[in-house]
Design a protein around this motif. Structure first.
Motif, PDB file in Angstrom:
ATOM      1  N   VAL A 866     -10.218  16.974   7.826  1.00  0.00           N
ATOM      2  CA  VAL A 866      -8.884  17.537   7.599  1.00  0.00           C
ATOM      3  C   VAL A 866      -8.797  18.884   8.316  1.00  0.00           C
ATOM      4  O   VAL A 866      -9.751  19.678   8.288  1.00  0.00           O
ATOM      5  CB  VAL A 866      -8.623  17.719   6.084  1.00  0.00           C
ATOM      6  CG1 VAL A 866      -7.239  18.310   5.850  1.00  0.00           C
ATOM      7  CG2 VAL A 866      -8.757  16.384   5.357  1.00  0.00           C
ATOM      8  N   ASN A 867      -7.658  19.113   8.998  1.00  0.00           N
ATOM      9  CA  ASN A 867      -7.355  20.453   9.505  1.00  0.00           C
ATOM     10  C   ASN A 867      -5.918  20.789   9.110  1.00  0.00           C
ATOM     11  O   ASN A 867      -5.298  20.087   8.291  1.00  0.00           O
ATOM     12  CB  ASN A 867      -7.597  20.552  11.015  1.00  0.00           C
ATOM     13  CG  ASN A 867      -6.712  19.606  11.810  1.00  0.00           C
ATOM     14  OD1 ASN A 867      -5.795  18.977  11.249  1.00  0.00           O
ATOM     15  ND2 ASN A 867      -6.957  19.487  13.111  1.00  0.00           N
ATOM     16  N   VAL A 868      -5.362  21.811   9.692  1.00  0.00           N
ATOM     17  CA  VAL A 868      -4.022  22.238   9.280  1.00  0.00           C
ATOM     18  C   VAL A 868      -2.979  21.196   9.619  1.00  0.00           C
ATOM     19  O   VAL A 868      -1.878  21.164   9.029  1.00  0.00           O
ATOM     20  CB  VAL A 868      -3.679  23.595   9.927  1.00  0.00           C
ATOM     21  CG1 VAL A 868      -4.588  24.684   9.415  1.00  0.00           C
ATOM     22  CG2 VAL A 868      -3.757  23.503  11.462  1.00  0.00           C
ATOM     23  N   SER A 869      -3.302  20.313  10.575  1.00  0.00           N
ATOM     24  CA  SER A 869      -2.342  19.284  10.970  1.00  0.00           C
ATOM     25  C   SER A 869      -2.389  18.071  10.061  1.00  0.00           C
ATOM     26  O   SER A 869      -1.509  17.207  10.152  1.00  0.00           O
ATOM     27  CB  SER A 869      -2.603  18.851  12.424  1.00  0.00           C
ATOM     28  OG  SER A 869      -2.501  19.956  13.298  1.00  0.00           O
ATOM     29  N   GLY A 870      -3.404  17.969   9.224  1.00  0.00           N
ATOM     30  CA  GLY A 870      -3.474  16.845   8.303  1.00  0.00           C
ATOM     31  C   GLY A 870      -4.797  16.127   8.370  1.00  0.00           C
ATOM     32  O   GLY A 870      -5.798  16.620   8.920  1.00  0.00           O
ATOM     33  N   LYS A 871      -4.806  14.933   7.804  1.00  0.00           N
ATOM     34  CA  LYS A 871      -6.021  14.128   7.723  1.00  0.00           C
ATOM     35  C   LYS A 871      -6.220  13.351   9.010  1.00  0.00           C
ATOM     36  O   LYS A 871      -5.291  12.726   9.527  1.00  0.00           O
ATOM     37  CB  LYS A 871      -5.910  13.192   6.527  1.00  0.00           C
ATOM     38  CG  LYS A 871      -7.196  12.444   6.209  1.00  0.00           C
ATOM     39  CD  LYS A 871      -7.168  11.797   4.817  1.00  0.00           C
ATOM     40  CE  LYS A 871      -6.111  10.709   4.759  1.00  0.00           C
ATOM     41  NZ  LYS A 871      -6.186   9.959   3.480  1.00  0.00           N
ATOM     42  N   GLY A 872      -7.431  13.393   9.519  1.00  0.00           N
ATOM     43  CA  GLY A 872      -7.738  12.746  10.779  1.00  0.00           C
ATOM     44  C   GLY A 872      -8.164  11.310  10.611  1.00  0.00           C
ATOM     45  O   GLY A 872      -7.909  10.661   9.585  1.00  0.00           O
ATOM     46  N   LYS A 873      -8.833  10.817  11.659  1.00  0.00           N
ATOM     47  CA  LYS A 873      -9.292   9.439  11.662  1.00  0.00           C
ATOM     48  C   LYS A 873     -10.402   9.243  10.632  1.00  0.00           C
ATOM     49  O   LYS A 873     -11.182  10.147  10.349  1.00  0.00           O
ATOM     50  CB  LYS A 873      -9.823   9.052  13.050  1.00  0.00           C
ATOM     51  CG  LYS A 873      -8.745   8.865  14.098  1.00  0.00           C
ATOM     52  CD  LYS A 873      -9.354   8.326  15.372  1.00  0.00           C
ATOM     53  CE  LYS A 873      -8.276   8.019  16.424  1.00  0.00           C
ATOM     54  NZ  LYS A 873      -8.855   7.412  17.637  1.00  0.00           N
ATOM     55  N   ALA A 874     -10.416   8.052  10.092  1.00  0.00           N
ATOM     56  CA  ALA A 874     -11.469   7.724   9.132  1.00  0.00           C
ATOM     57  C   ALA A 874     -12.759   7.389   9.864  1.00  0.00           C
ATOM     58  O   ALA A 874     -12.745   6.830  10.971  1.00  0.00           O
ATOM     59  CB  ALA A 874     -11.056   6.552   8.250  1.00  0.00           C
ATOM     60  N   SER A 875     -13.859   7.749   9.252  1.00  0.00           N
ATOM     61  CA  SER A 875     -15.151   7.351   9.798  1.00  0.00           C
ATOM     62  C   SER A 875     -15.341   5.854   9.619  1.00  0.00           C
ATOM     63  O   SER A 875     -14.585   5.193   8.897  1.00  0.00           O
ATOM     64  CB  SER A 875     -16.271   8.105   9.088  1.00  0.00           C
ATOM     65  OG  SER A 875     -16.340   7.681   7.738  1.00  0.00           O
ATOM     66  N   ASP A 876     -16.302   5.313  10.285  1.00  0.00           N
ATOM     67  CA  ASP A 876     -16.651   3.924  10.044  1.00  0.00           C
ATOM     68  C   ASP A 876     -17.095   3.773   8.594  1.00  0.00           C
ATOM     69  O   ASP A 876     -17.698   4.692   8.004  1.00  0.00           O
ATOM     70  CB  ASP A 876     -17.787   3.489  10.974  1.00  0.00           C
ATOM     71  CG  ASP A 876     -17.308   3.327  12.415  1.00  0.00           C
ATOM     72  OD1 ASP A 876     -16.082   3.337  12.630  1.00  0.00           O
ATOM     73  OD2 ASP A 876     -18.173   3.227  13.311  1.00  0.00           O
ATOM     74  N   VAL A 877     -16.797   2.634   8.003  1.00  0.00           N
ATOM     75  CA  VAL A 877     -17.217   2.386   6.622  1.00  0.00           C
ATOM     76  C   VAL A 877     -18.741   2.344   6.575  1.00  0.00           C
ATOM     77  O   VAL A 877     -19.395   1.710   7.412  1.00  0.00           O
ATOM     78  CB  VAL A 877     -16.611   1.075   6.100  1.00  0.00           C
ATOM     79  CG1 VAL A 877     -17.117   0.782   4.690  1.00  0.00           C
ATOM     80  CG2 VAL A 877     -15.100   1.154   6.120  1.00  0.00           C
ATOM     81  N   SER A 878     -19.283   3.043   5.619  1.00  0.00           N
ATOM     82  CA  SER A 878     -20.735   3.123   5.497  1.00  0.00           C
ATOM     83  C   SER A 878     -21.315   1.786   5.069  1.00  0.00           C
ATOM     84  O   SER A 878     -20.600   0.871   4.666  1.00  0.00           O
ATOM     85  CB  SER A 878     -21.118   4.199   4.485  1.00  0.00           C
ATOM     86  OG  SER A 878     -20.767   3.767   3.178  1.00  0.00           O
ATOM     87  N   GLU A 879     -22.625   1.735   5.156  1.00  0.00           N
ATOM     88  CA  GLU A 879     -23.304   0.585   4.586  1.00  0.00           C
ATOM     89  C   GLU A 879     -23.224   0.649   3.058  1.00  0.00           C
ATOM     90  O   GLU A 879     -23.017   1.707   2.481  1.00  0.00           O
ATOM     91  CB  GLU A 879     -24.777   0.580   5.017  1.00  0.00           C
ATOM     92  CG  GLU A 879     -24.973   0.319   6.492  1.00  0.00           C
ATOM     93  CD  GLU A 879     -26.451   0.258   6.842  1.00  0.00           C
ATOM     94  OE1 GLU A 879     -27.261   0.807   6.061  1.00  0.00           O
ATOM     95  OE2 GLU A 879     -26.791  -0.319   7.859  1.00  0.00           O
ATOM     96  N   ALA A 880     -23.389  -0.489   2.437  1.00  0.00           N
ATOM     97  CA  ALA A 880     -23.355  -0.517   0.975  1.00  0.00           C
ATOM     98  C   ALA A 880     -24.626   0.113   0.416  1.00  0.00           C
ATOM     99  O   ALA A 880     -25.725  -0.070   0.946  1.00  0.00           O
ATOM    100  CB  ALA A 880     -23.228  -1.953   0.475  1.00  0.00           C
ATOM    101  N   VAL A 881     -24.456   0.887  -0.637  1.00  0.00           N
ATOM    102  CA  VAL A 881     -25.586   1.522  -1.303  1.00  0.00           C
ATOM    103  C   VAL A 881     -25.503   1.188  -2.784  1.00  0.00           C
ATOM    104  O   VAL A 881     -24.429   1.218  -3.381  1.00  0.00           O
ATOM    105  CB  VAL A 881     -25.587   3.052  -1.075  1.00  0.00           C
ATOM    106  CG1 VAL A 881     -24.309   3.690  -1.578  1.00  0.00           C
ATOM    107  CG2 VAL A 881     -26.792   3.696  -1.759  1.00  0.00           C
TER     108      VAL A 881
END
Length: 1494
Positions: A866-881
């Motif tokens: 997140v920056n002042v412009s808003g929420k950015g791209k999502a990371s790749d979904v993690s592996e299941a834990v």
């Protein structure tokens, strides 16, 4: 694996036939044994073809019944051949189709490769280089070895192989060498290595740019021993023949390496698939322990069926340890499975006692002799074994009898004195300085009987037995036995010698026994041995021989007819051990095997001395604690040690064992880190493929990509990554850079904007380059201009627990139009598309602690920057834990090093590998300032030391362990915790001698004063000094100074303690770097108390030089409540005198005190207040005098009374009731009563005070309370409490109901009787008993009488009433004075006169004897029996109103006091007068005749 190989076509036919017989079992077998899809397809098609409906014969071709049998036989024979032919044709068809497909695939690959070669750019020439060099190998003989290396360079280098600098030609030795080259990995395979293949092997890589060489050593070892043909010895014996079975057996899950403890039960289970599965026909199963076939017994239980084979050991013992092998007969031979069972010692009954011996066996059984042998236990921390006890038990009994009175040191013992024909079991116990071990497992039963007999049994047609002695067959009839022959020693050691001989021939046809004689040296002086029991066997152990002396022995046979001639004497025999324990084994080598085991090999000892086997011990480096690896001697020189902790470093040692015990330990092996060994082959040793390639940033001409590390590293550290790219439209991959990447983020440059690119990555380690990853999804090469940040990447999980975890990530490469201000985390359960926000407010760090998870549930996460412009791209979904704590997980521990005082944080991982690293961080950021911390790692433990602990070091510290399954933890260091550790650190770095006590003093016996301090621990190098009033004191100034290292006491004794010793005492201690000081102030009142006590002790010492009291006067109370003043005497002699005094007046006892008895006692019976006073005991002789004073008053008097009350109260009887004329009396008998005792009476819980109504009193034997003139108000519950200072002894009586009614009636009767007794007529006085008077004198008999009302008076003479006349004048004046005057008495007036005084209440009859003598005669003396006696007057009429006497139906007419209490009053007589009496008035001495009641 089957032991017999089968041709491929036979295996095919076998599978098809199974499928035809049982479809169910086909699926089970195919799912586990078939790996080729074509084979499965072939089986299915064949089954379908054979399952088609058969052709129906026409009616005219049907056979008649008489020819049907032969037709069916021929048809089945040709039918089987036809089926086989159909299977073979179908197989050939399938194989041909596969070959056609392979040719097509090969052609297509070649075409694509030619296109790639045309499109490949020209590479820069590069010299050869070994990316992965050769590794040295040590292998066993007849095993293969593979040498591998990875070579790079352009043009492609040519690799040649050399052995000892000679070129290897594979054609020179066909089948010996095989050279490979796959994808740049070159290999040399040497098959079936021999010792001659040992040497230095070289790989030489050459191209036009240069030449490089890589060398490695191959060492081929030969297995020792003729029977050692496998990698691990102890296998089951090979089959001598092949057994055929119609079942096929496939093992599924089988037992593994197992650990047990003596006394437990254990079961080994193997699951299998049996085809066909017939309930009544299980497969033939055989179990082996090492090379011994097991059979069912009380120690072993076997079962097979239901798809499982089980071996149960109901009571484990070390005899059960070994390699267990399951062998199952199958159609093709056998299938086997083996695993080791370890059995450790049970907990000893005494700490430090050895383990139990094992493998107890019996041999050489005779009529009364058996030889028992066993194996010694392993010892690590226990003291050496000093000997063994052998016990025996007759079969059918439960009592064990010890055979040897003293422990035997060698592991075999001859047992003599057995009963012929009886069966025995034996067991052994080991002994050391700590105690005796648990008994071993008992041996199998053995019968005491001759191995050879002189009796021969002949069977006639199997019906009759003829018993014939050998001498009868020889035709010889001899009664006298011959001498034994071949007398020799069968066992010789330092403890005993066993003599053996052959029985005589002939034996003499009678029971035989033997006598043994010995001779010292070569002398002919023969002495008969006392064997203790009759020797009936040709074996005899000889004990009690002198050391270092040689003897000769001879044997004499004896039967009932007489002795034989002596046998030939033996050679000189001497008691000695023929050999000792084995020497130490040679070099011990240890290597990796699995994550929890290691392979240990050693050289055999130079002097094996009848070796039984070996014991292997291991120890974690630094612990100095040795643990046994095996608990039963192992016969071979190679052993796999199981049960080790992954990540720890171990050292190993070996001991050889024989009948004389354990030999010396070998040298320790080199330390070995426990981890899985590298597997053979490039594919297994190289890392797996990376994955998860993601795009982090793009500027139109370059892209930044990242990927995740391989899941398997291949056993070595990943050193680099190779990144390839290609345009989506192209099929050719190109290297991104000539140099590999070292991190998992790479910026790919020189890209064309607008195109789509794909990427793949390969990881490389020491073994080579691994497989490439899957191609990434196409990434567009378009510049990122959005104001929001790019995706975070490299999501990882640490500190995973049951309900929480720590999520970490890396900041995005592309930050957008403004810097990143925080991160938002979302999560979802695995498989769910619904993500929820974890943190509503963005966190400004690259980690987040996620809590509130469900144990055992798997989650996935993604992160937004997140920056002042808003929420950015999502990371790749993690592996299941999965939210679950790893087994063995520990947290970070903070502490202070006891030696250096360093403050540290320590973490111990559950397990580590050789590639594991401990990564410490603060606030989840790598620690870069090495001047503030230092990290050290040993095995599974890592320590972070704070070099300069300050407030700057406060915060969260975390540690993560790579290649360890995610082991990690964190710890928050708080200010309070740091402060405590700083204080402890200061104390360690500035050590003090810790003191258990400060400087103190005590007064000793002679008045000496001891000043002392006790430290927790001091060394022998301790130094100290005593300072008194600022002046150091030495031992030469009347002071004794000493210390004791074992107790930590430092002391100074002042022999003459006077007023000059007042002041301040200080002790200063120095012990190495540590020091301490303690002071004591003896000034003023404190000093005066010490001086007074010292003077007293000095006087006491002087007093004790003569006769004195060792214990001064004190008291105790006997059971009969007698108070005893006692004292103990010391240092007395015959002349010593002893005296008792009270108030300075000597007390004289019936028995004089005896000072020589050591004690004297003064009894004070019936103790009361009158016994108060000052008592004194005086002891003296010519050496001096001693006095003991005891003041019995005040508190001492109270204590004595309480002691008396304690005994009296315990002996008190129940309350008893007794009626009196005055009222009702309650009384309690006891051993002793005195009014000083604290006694309380209660009526209905109200305390009674003594008064006219309620009188309280007692005698020495009872306490009583009298109710005077009782009324109904006095009814109720009465109790008495006797207090002894601690407890109250209570006795009760219920005076109500029938008891009160009867008591009140009795009281009224006694009251009336008393009133009558008081007012009846009586003679008060004045009459003599006997009157003597001279004739012719006047006699006047006058008396005073009393009665109310006035009584009547009548005089009698000789029971005849006297009438008043001139001679006898009678008068009665004033109702008081009665007289009888006889004038001029004569002899006729002599006689018995009496007066009867009576009124309505009764009267009294008094007699007087009158004797008249003549003048001149001697005055006669009164005769005995002529005293006046009182007789009852005639019974008057009863008064009109007289109370009724209670009937004698009372429950307890006569009270019975306790046996120890005497009745204070005599038993009253019956109040009713006898019939012969005339007056109802009772005698004067009578009291209340009313019996008491309880």
């Amino acid at each position: 694996m089957p032991t017999k190989a089968m041709p491929f076509h036979q295996q095919k036919q076998k599978q098809v036939s199974q499928g035809y017989q049982s479809t169910k079992h086909v699926h089970q077998i195919q799912s586990r044994t078939s790996s080729s899809k074509s084979v499965k397809k072939e089986q299915v098609e064949t089954t379908q073809a054979m399952a088609q409906p058969a052709y129906k014969l026409p009616a005219f071709r049907e056979r008649q019944p008489e020819g049907m049998q032969e037709y069916q036989r021929m048809a089945s024979h040709f039918g089987r051949d036809l089926t086989t032919l159909q299977h073979e044709l179908h197989r050939m068809k399938v194989a041909t189709q596969e070959q056609v497909e392979n040719i097509e695939i090969t052609r297509e690959v070649r075409e694509r490769m030619s296109v790639q070669r045309r499109d490949a750019p020209t590479e820069i020439p590069k010299g050869p280089d070994f990316l992965v060099g050769l590794r040295s190998h040590t292998v066993w003989e007849k095993t293969p070895v593979k040498l591998l290396c990875t070579v790079s360079g352009y043009p492609t280098p040519i690799v040649k192989w050399y052995k000892n600098d000679a070129v290897i030609d594979p054609l020179s030795v066909p089948g010996k060498y095989k050279i490979e080259n796959k994808y740049g990995v070159h290999g040399l395979i040497i098959s079936r290595c021999s010792v001659a293949d040992s040497g230095v092997y070289s790989a030489v890589a050459i191209n036009s740019q240069g030449k490089v060489v890589s060398r490695a050593t191959v060492c081929v070892r030969r297995a020792t021993g003729p029977g050692e043909i496998s990698h691990l010895p102890g296998q089951v014996p090979l089959l001598s023949g092949i057994r055929r079975s119609k079942l096929e057996v496939f093992l599924l899950d089988s037992f593994g390496v197992t650990f047990g403890t003596e006394g437990e039960s254990l079961t080994l289970v193997a699951n299998m698939v049996v085809v066909p599965d017939l309930p009544n026909l299980p497969p033939e199963v055989m179990w082996y322990r090492d090379d011994t076939l097991l059979k069912p017994s009380r120690w072993v239980e076997m079962s097979v069926g239901g798809g499982t084979a089980k071996l149960s050991l109901p009571h484990l013992n070390k005899d059960d340890e070994g390699l267990y092998t399951l062998r199952i007969w199958t159609k093709d031979g056998t299938t086997e499975h083996s695993a080791y069972l370890f059995v450790k010692d049970a907990a000893p009954t005494v700490k430090g006692a050895p383990g139990a011996p094992m493998d107890v066996t019996v041999s050489d059984a005779n009529k009364d002799y058996i030889l028992v042998s066993w194996k010694p236990p392993n010892l690590t921390s226990e003291s050496p074994i000093t000997g063994y006890f052998v016990d025996r038990r007759k079969s059918g009994t439960s009592d064990w009898v010890q055979c040897n009175p003293t422990p035997v040191k060698v592991c075999k013992f001859p047992v003599q004195g057995l009963t012929e024909g009886a069966s025995y079991h034996f067991r052994v116990r080991a002994v050391n300085s700590a105690g005796i071990s648990l008994p071993s497992r008992m041996s199998t039963g053995v019968t005491a009987a001759d191995e050879e007999s002189d009796v021969q049994v002949i069977k006639i047609e199997g019906k009759y037995d003829i018993v014939v002695q050998k001498e009868e067959l020889q035709g010889v009839c001899v009664t006298l036995t011959g001498p034994p022959t071949d007398v020799h020693a069968s066992e010789i050691n330092q403890t005993y010698i066993v003599l053996s001989w052959n029985p005589p021939s002939p034996r003499g046809q009678a029971a035989l026994w033997y006598l043994i004689e010995k001779s010292l040296g070569d002398s002919n002086f023969w002495q008969r041995l006392d064997t203790g029991v009759q020797v009936r066997s040709p074996r005899c152990p000889i004990f009690d021989l002198e050391d270092k002396k040689a003897y000769r022995f001879r044997v004499i046979s004896v039967n009932k007819h007489g002795p034989s001639e002596p046998s030939e004497p033996t050679a000189l025999l001497q008691k000695a051990d023929p050999y000792g324990v084995p020497s130490a084994p040679g070099q011990v080598l240890a290597s990796r095997n699995t994550k929890t085991s290691a392979f240990v090999h050693w050289e055999p000892p130079k002097n094996p001395n009848n070796l039984m086997g070996y014991y292997v011990d291991c120890s974690v480096v630094g612990s100095k604690i040795w643990t046994p690896c095996n608990h039963r001697p192992y016969k071979h020189t190679r052993f796999v040690v199981h049960g080790l902790t992954p990540g720890d470093t171990y050292i190993f040692r070996v001991q050889a064992v024989n009948a004389y015990g354990l030999g010396e330990e070998s040298l320790e092996s080199a330390p070995l880190f426990i981890d899985a060994a590298l597997m053979r082959g490039v594919d297994c040793a190289a890392p797996s493929a990376p994955y998860g390639i993601s795009l982090l940033s793009c500027d139109g001409s370059s892209m930044t990509v990242a990927w995740k590390r391989p899941k398997r590293t291949g056993g070595s550290r990943i050193t680099s990554y190779y990144l390839d790219k290609r345009e989506v439209e192209s099929v050719n991959w190109k290297e991104v850079s000539s140099s590999p990447a070292t991190k998992r983020v790479f910026k790919v440059e020189n890209l064309t904007a607008g195109l789509f690119y794909e990427f793949k990555v390969q990881a490389a380690n020491l073994a080579g380059v691994g497989l490439p990853s899957e191609p990434s999804r196409p990434f567009a090469c378009e510049a990122w201009t959005m104001p929001q940040p790019g995706p975070a990447y490299d999501l990882s999980f640490w500190e995973v627990r049951d309900d929480s975890l720590l999520l970490q990530w890396k900041a995005p490469v592309y930050s957008g139009a403004s810097p990143v201000t925080g991160y938002i985390v979302e999560m979802a359960q695995k498989g769910s598309p619904d993500f929820v926000v974890v943190n509503t407010e963005a966190v400004n760090r690259c980690y987040l602690k996620v809590t509130g998870l469900e144990t055992g549930t798997s989650y996935v996460f993604k992160v937004y920057a997140v920056n002042v412009s808003g929420k950015g791209k999502a990371s790749d979904v993690s592996e299941a834990v999965c939210a679950k704590t790893l087994p063995g997980t520990k947290e970070i521990v903070s502490g202070v090093d006891e030696q250096t005082g360093d403050i540290f944080l320590s973490f111990e991982a559950p397990e580590v590998s050789a590639l594991s690293e401990f990564i410490w961080s603060k606030s989840y950021k790598d620690i870069t300032d090495s001047n503030r911390v230092a990290v050290s790692t040993v095995g599974r433990c890592s320590r972070l030391t704070l070099l300069k602990p300050e407030k700057e070091d406060l915060g969260i510290y975390s540690v993560a362990v790579t290649e360890a399954g995610g082991a990690s933890a964190s710890h928050t260091l708080t200010e309070e915790e740091l402060k405590k550790m700083l204080e402890l650190s200061y104390n360690i770095r500035n050590p003090i001698v810790p003191l258990k006590t400060e400087l103190n003093y005590e007064i000793l016996e002679k008045g000496h004063v001891r000043f002392w301090v006790q430290a927790q621990k001091i060394s022998s190098a301790v130094s100290y000094r005593f300072i008194v009033n600022d002046k150091e004191v030495t031992g030469a100034e009347g002071h004794k100074i000493s210390h004791d290292v074992s107790t930590g006491i430092i002391q100074m004794t002042v022999e003459h303690f006077t007023r000059a010793n007042e002041g301040t005492y200080t002790l200063q201690i120095h012990d190495g770097k540590a020091k301490s000081q303690s002071s004591l102030v003896l000034i003023g009142d404190v000093f005066k108390v010490a001086l007074k006590e010292a003077e007293f002790q000095r006087k006491e010492h002087i007093r004790k030089q003569g006769p004195h009291f060792s214990e001064y006067l004190t008291f105790h109370v006997d059971d009969d409540c007698t108070v005893m003043l006692v004292c103990k005497l010391a240092n007395v002699k015959k002349d010593t005198t002893f005296h008792w005094f009270k108030e300075d007046e000597e007390i004289i006892l019936d028995v004089s005190p005896n000072p020589m008895s050591g004690s004297c006692a003064l009894p004070i019976p019936l103790f009361s207040r009158k016994d108060q006073g000052i008592y004194k005991a005086v002891l003296g002789d010519d050496r001096g005098k001693d006095t003991s004073v005891y003041d019995i008053s005040g508190q001492v008097f109270e204590e004595i009374i309480n002691a008396i009350a304690r005994i009296a109260g315990s002996s008190a009887s129940d309350l008893m009731m007794q009626c009196t004329p005055e009222g009702i009396r309650l009384q309690c008998y006891m051993k002793y009563y005195t009014e000083e005792m604290k006694t309380s009476w209660f009526h209905k819980e109200s305390k009674i005070a003594s008064s006219e109504k309620m009188r309280i009193g007692g005698t020495s034997e009872m306490a009583w309370m009298q109710i005077c003139e009782p009324t109904d108000r006095e009814k109720g519950h009465y109790s008495i409490e006797i207090h002894d200072g601690k407890n109250a002894h209570t006795r009760t009586f219920d005076l109500s109901g029938q008891a009160y009614t009867e008591a009140y009636a009795e009281f009224q009767r006694l009251k009336a009787a008393a009133f009558a007794e008081k007012n009846r007529g009586r003679v008060v006085g004045g009459l003599p008993d006997v009157v003597t008077i001279m004739e012719y004198k006047t006699l006047s008999l006058t008396c005073t009488v009393w009665g109310d009302p006035k009584p009547e008076v009548t005089w009698f003479k000789n029971e005849q009433e006297v009438v008043s006349d001139d001679h006898n004048q009678i008068s009665f004046e004033s109702g008081k004075f009665a007289s009888l005057t006889i004038k001029c008495v004569t002899v006729d007036d002599s006689g018995k006169y009496s007066i009867n005084v009576r009124n309505k209440y009764g009267g009294e009859f008094v007699e007087i004897t009158v004797s008249v003598y003549k003048q001149g005669e001697e005055i006669p003396e009164p005769k005995l029996g002529q005293t006046s006696r009182t007789s009852a007057a005639p019974k008057p009429a009863a008064p009109p109103s007289k109370p009724q006497t209670p009937t004698p139906s009372m429950k307890s007419p006569t009270p019975t006091p306790p046996q120890s209490v005497k009745s204070p009053t005599p038993t009253p007589k019956s109040p009713t007068p006898p019939r012969s009496t005339k007056s109802p008035t009772p005698p004067r001495f009578m009291r209340s005749p009313t019996p008491t009641k309880k």
